[in-house]
Design an enzyme around this catalytic site. Structure first.
Site, mmCIF file in Angstrom:
data_model
loop_
_atom_site.group_PDB
_atom_site.id
_atom_site.type_symbol
_atom_site.label_atom_id
_atom_site.label_comp_id
_atom_site.label_asym_id
_atom_site.label_seq_id
_atom_site.Cartn_x
_atom_site.Cartn_y
_atom_site.Cartn_z
ATOM 1 N N TYR A 25 0.838 -1.198 0.000
ATOM 2 C CA TYR A 25 0.000 0.000 0.000
ATOM 3 C C TYR A 25 0.875 1.250 0.000
ATOM 4 C CZ TYR A 25 -3.137 3.600 1.924
ATOM 5 O OH TYR A 25 -3.835 4.753 2.136
ATOM 6 N N TRP A 55 -5.285 1.481 10.454
ATOM 7 C CA TRP A 55 -5.496 1.472 9.012
ATOM 8 C C TRP A 55 -5.389 0.052 8.457
ATOM 9 C CZ3 TRP A 55 -7.998 3.859 5.581
ATOM 10 C CH2 TRP A 55 -7.734 3.702 4.224
ATOM 11 N N GLU A 84 -11.498 6.528 5.440
ATOM 12 C CA GLU A 84 -10.865 7.282 6.525
ATOM 13 C C GLU A 84 -11.839 7.450 7.683
ATOM 14 O OE1 GLU A 84 -7.810 8.015 6.904
ATOM 15 O OE2 GLU A 84 -6.944 7.960 4.896
#
Length: 201
Positions: free
Chosen positions: A31, A61, A53
């Site tokens: 990522y 995350w 988000e």
């Protein structure tokens, strides 16, 4: 004498320097190398990032990234028009979907923000709206502790989005968004990804 990297980066077996958070988990490393900080300038992509988000708030995350395929399936691939049409039956379906984060407030926020995204099309669209908050300068962190968690620009973006109907878009969440979509560059100075967005040179 060879200059050693700043203590914020870790040089991996491939010889590339990354921050600690992107140096161990292969998913996070991929990522970081291919997506984080790359400019997002399309409505669909930006709406997805705002949605994810918001779901990330209070969580890691990594959890959100692992569940992203499930989120995409559950939220019509984050098509704003389709999500804007979701009703209470969809909310109940989502609350029973183990492949996503089952949080009623965040589910409602995703639907609310889809409707706000569609409404913004009448005044230039979500992409122009969000990118208009790009600041004049970007941080140049040497270590992760140098990276701020909010800024004047993220506070302003948060307030502006709330005025046009968005929710779950606080200043810290919006700062994370601005990092993720390339509006600012918070790659550590010695990271192999520093300056890779093309936005900041």
């Amino acid at each position: 004498m060879e200059q050693l990297p700043a203590p914020g980066v870790i040089v991996g077996p491939d010889g590339l320097a990354r921050p600690a958070w992107a140096s161990v988990d292969p998913m996070l490393r991929d990522y970081y190398d291919t997506e984080w900080g790359v400019p997002v300038r399309d409505e669909h992509g930006l709406y997805e990032r705002i949605s994810l988000e918001a779901f990330q708030s209070g969580l890691s995350w990594a959890i959100i990234l692992r569940k992203r395929p499930g989120f995409r399936a559950a939220f019509a691939d984050f098509d704003p028009e389709r999500v804007a049409a979701f009703d209470e039956n969809d909310v109940m379906r989502l609350l029973n979907d183990e492949k996503i984060v089952r949080n009623r407030l965040k589910i409602h926020a995703t639907i609310t923000n889809a409707r706000a995204t569609v409404a913004l099309r009448e005044s230039g669209g979500l992409v122009n709206f969000v990118w208009s908050f790009q600041p004049d300068a970007t941080p140049a962190p040497l270590t992760q502790s140098d990276v701020p968690t909010r800024s004047d620009a993220s506070v302003a973006l948060s307030k502006a989005l709330k005025k046009v109907g968005f929710v779950f878009v606080g200043p810290t969440t919006m700062f994370a968004l601005m990092e993720a979509i390339g509006i600012i560059d918070t790659h550590l100075v010695d990271s192999h990804r520093r300056g890779s967005s093309g936005v900041w040179g």
